[in-house]
Scaffold this motif. Structure first.
Motif, PDB file in Angstrom:
ATOM      1  N   GLU A  21      -7.473  12.153  14.722  1.00 14.61           N
ATOM      2  CA  GLU A  21      -7.587  10.719  15.022  1.00 14.61           C
ATOM      3  C   GLU A  21      -6.761   9.912  14.023  1.00 14.61           C
ATOM      4  N   PRO A  22      -6.207   8.758  14.446  1.00 12.57           N
ATOM      5  CA  PRO A  22      -5.466   7.901  13.511  1.00 12.57           C
ATOM      6  C   PRO A  22      -6.415   7.093  12.627  1.00 12.57           C
ATOM      7  N   TYR A  23      -6.090   7.013  11.339  1.00 13.86           N
ATOM      8  CA  TYR A  23      -6.854   6.237  10.364  1.00 13.86           C
ATOM      9  C   TYR A  23      -5.921   5.329   9.582  1.00 13.86           C
ATOM     10  N   ARG A  24      -6.416   4.149   9.222  1.00 12.92           N
ATOM     11  CA  ARG A  24      -5.725   3.242   8.303  1.00 12.92           C
ATOM     12  C   ARG A  24      -6.332   3.500   6.931  1.00 12.92           C
ATOM     13  N   VAL A  25      -5.521   3.948   5.985  1.00  8.41           N
ATOM     14  CA  VAL A  25      -5.995   4.287   4.649  1.00  8.41           C
ATOM     15  C   VAL A  25      -5.382   3.307   3.656  1.00  8.41           C
ATOM     16  N   SER A  26      -6.248   2.680   2.854  1.00  9.62           N
ATOM     17  CA  SER A  26      -5.825   1.681   1.878  1.00  9.62           C
ATOM     18  C   SER A  26      -6.284   2.114   0.483  1.00  9.62           C
ATOM     19  N   SER A  27      -5.333   2.192  -0.461  1.00 11.79           N
ATOM     20  CA  SER A  27      -5.648   2.599  -1.835  1.00 11.79           C
ATOM     21  C   SER A  27      -5.284   1.479  -2.793  1.00 11.79           C
ATOM     22  N   CYS A  28      -6.266   1.041  -3.592  1.00 10.59           N
ATOM     23  CA  CYS A  28      -6.022  -0.004  -4.589  1.00 10.59           C
ATOM     24  C   CYS A  28      -5.123   0.563  -5.685  1.00 10.59           C
ATOM     25  N   ARG A  29      -4.041  -0.134  -5.975  1.00 11.97           N
ATOM     26  CA  ARG A  29      -3.113   0.327  -7.003  1.00 11.97           C
ATOM     27  C   ARG A  29      -3.576  -0.057  -8.408  1.00 11.97           C
ATOM     28  N   VAL A  30      -4.676  -0.829  -8.515  1.00 13.89           N
ATOM     29  CA  VAL A  30      -5.222  -1.203  -9.822  1.00 13.89           C
ATOM     30  C   VAL A  30      -6.295  -0.200 -10.264  1.00 13.89           C
ATOM     31  N   CYS A  31      -7.294   0.045  -9.387  1.00 12.84           N
ATOM     32  CA  CYS A  31      -8.423   0.904  -9.780  1.00 12.84           C
ATOM     33  C   CYS A  31      -8.435   2.257  -9.076  1.00 12.84           C
ATOM     34  N   GLY A  32      -7.605   2.441  -8.045  1.00  8.91           N
ATOM     35  CA  GLY A  32      -7.545   3.710  -7.342  1.00  8.91           C
ATOM     36  C   GLY A  32      -8.555   3.880  -6.220  1.00  8.91           C
ATOM     37  N   SER A  60       4.041   4.029   5.352  1.00  8.19           N
ATOM     38  CA  SER A  60       3.400   3.503   4.160  1.00  8.19           C
ATOM     39  C   SER A  60       3.978   2.130   3.817  1.00  8.19           C
ATOM     40  N   ASN A  61       3.101   1.206   3.408  1.00  8.41           N
ATOM     41  CA  ASN A  61       3.492  -0.136   2.999  1.00  8.41           C
ATOM     42  C   ASN A  61       2.628  -0.552   1.821  1.00  8.41           C
ATOM     43  N   HIS A  84      -2.271  -2.988  -2.844  1.00  8.00           N
ATOM     44  CA  HIS A  84      -2.761  -1.760  -2.226  1.00  8.00           C
ATOM     45  C   HIS A  84      -1.597  -1.016  -1.573  1.00  8.00           C
ATOM     46  N   SER A  85      -1.679   0.298  -1.582  1.00 11.40           N
ATOM     47  CA  SER A  85      -0.788   1.125  -0.778  1.00 11.40           C
ATOM     48  C   SER A  85      -1.531   1.389   0.521  1.00 11.40           C
ATOM     49  N   VAL A  86      -0.916   1.048   1.641  1.00  8.70           N
ATOM     50  CA  VAL A  86      -1.558   1.183   2.944  1.00  8.70           C
ATOM     51  C   VAL A  86      -0.731   2.142   3.788  1.00  8.70           C
ATOM     52  N   SER A  87      -1.429   3.077   4.437  1.00  4.21           N
ATOM     53  CA  SER A  87      -0.727   4.035   5.278  1.00  4.21           C
ATOM     54  C   SER A  87      -1.549   4.330   6.527  1.00  4.21           C
ATOM     55  N   LEU A  88      -0.863   4.830   7.534  1.00  7.54           N
ATOM     56  CA  LEU A  88      -1.518   5.341   8.727  1.00  7.54           C
ATOM     57  C   LEU A  88      -1.466   6.850   8.623  1.00  7.54           C
ATOM     58  N   GLN A  89      -2.619   7.497   8.800  1.00  2.81           N
ATOM     59  CA  GLN A  89      -2.695   8.939   8.675  1.00  2.81           C
ATOM     60  C   GLN A  89      -3.421   9.527   9.873  1.00  2.81           C
ATOM     61  N   ILE A  90      -3.030  10.724  10.247  1.00  2.00           N
ATOM     62  CA  ILE A  90      -3.724  11.463  11.301  1.00  2.00           C
ATOM     63  C   ILE A  90      -4.657  12.433  10.577  1.00  2.00           C
ATOM     64  N   LEU A  91      -5.966  12.230  10.756  1.00  8.11           N
ATOM     65  CA  LEU A  91      -6.951  13.064  10.071  1.00  8.11           C
ATOM     66  C   LEU A  91      -7.645  13.974  11.067  1.00  8.11           C
ATOM     67  N   THR A  92      -7.884  15.205  10.654  1.00 10.07           N
ATOM     68  CA  THR A  92      -8.617  16.164  11.468  1.00 10.07           C
ATOM     69  C   THR A  92     -10.092  16.009  11.149  1.00 10.07           C
TER      70      THR A  92
END
Length: 66
Positions: free
Chosen positions: A45-56, A8-9, A24-32
């Motif tokens: 599969e690997p996914y890049r997930v980005s979440s805005c820390r202002v609006c979610g 996470s970064n 944004h909080s950015v992470s790499l996740q393994i999703l089924t």
């Protein structure tokens, strides 16, 4: 989808909902991807997930399609 967080970064990215660069909080996740239990172990599969820390707002992109 089931997820496991690997890394996470925090970084600034454009948020389509906010319309500007926001933290944004950015992470790499393994999703089924499979909904069938017997195939779940073969459909991760690997996914890049980005979440805005202002609006979610959250976006994800499959890394094999990047």
């Amino acid at each position: 989808m089931e997820a496991t967080r690997n890394r996470s970064n925090d970084m600034d990215e454009h948020c389509p909902d906010c319309g500007r660069e926001t933290p944004h909080s950015v992470s790499l996740q393994i999703l089924t991807e499979s909904t069938k239990k017997e195939n779940a172990q073969f459909s991760r599969e690997p996914y890049r997930v980005s979440s805005c820390r202002v609006c979610g707002s959250e976006t994800s992109q499959r890394m094999n399609n990047a």
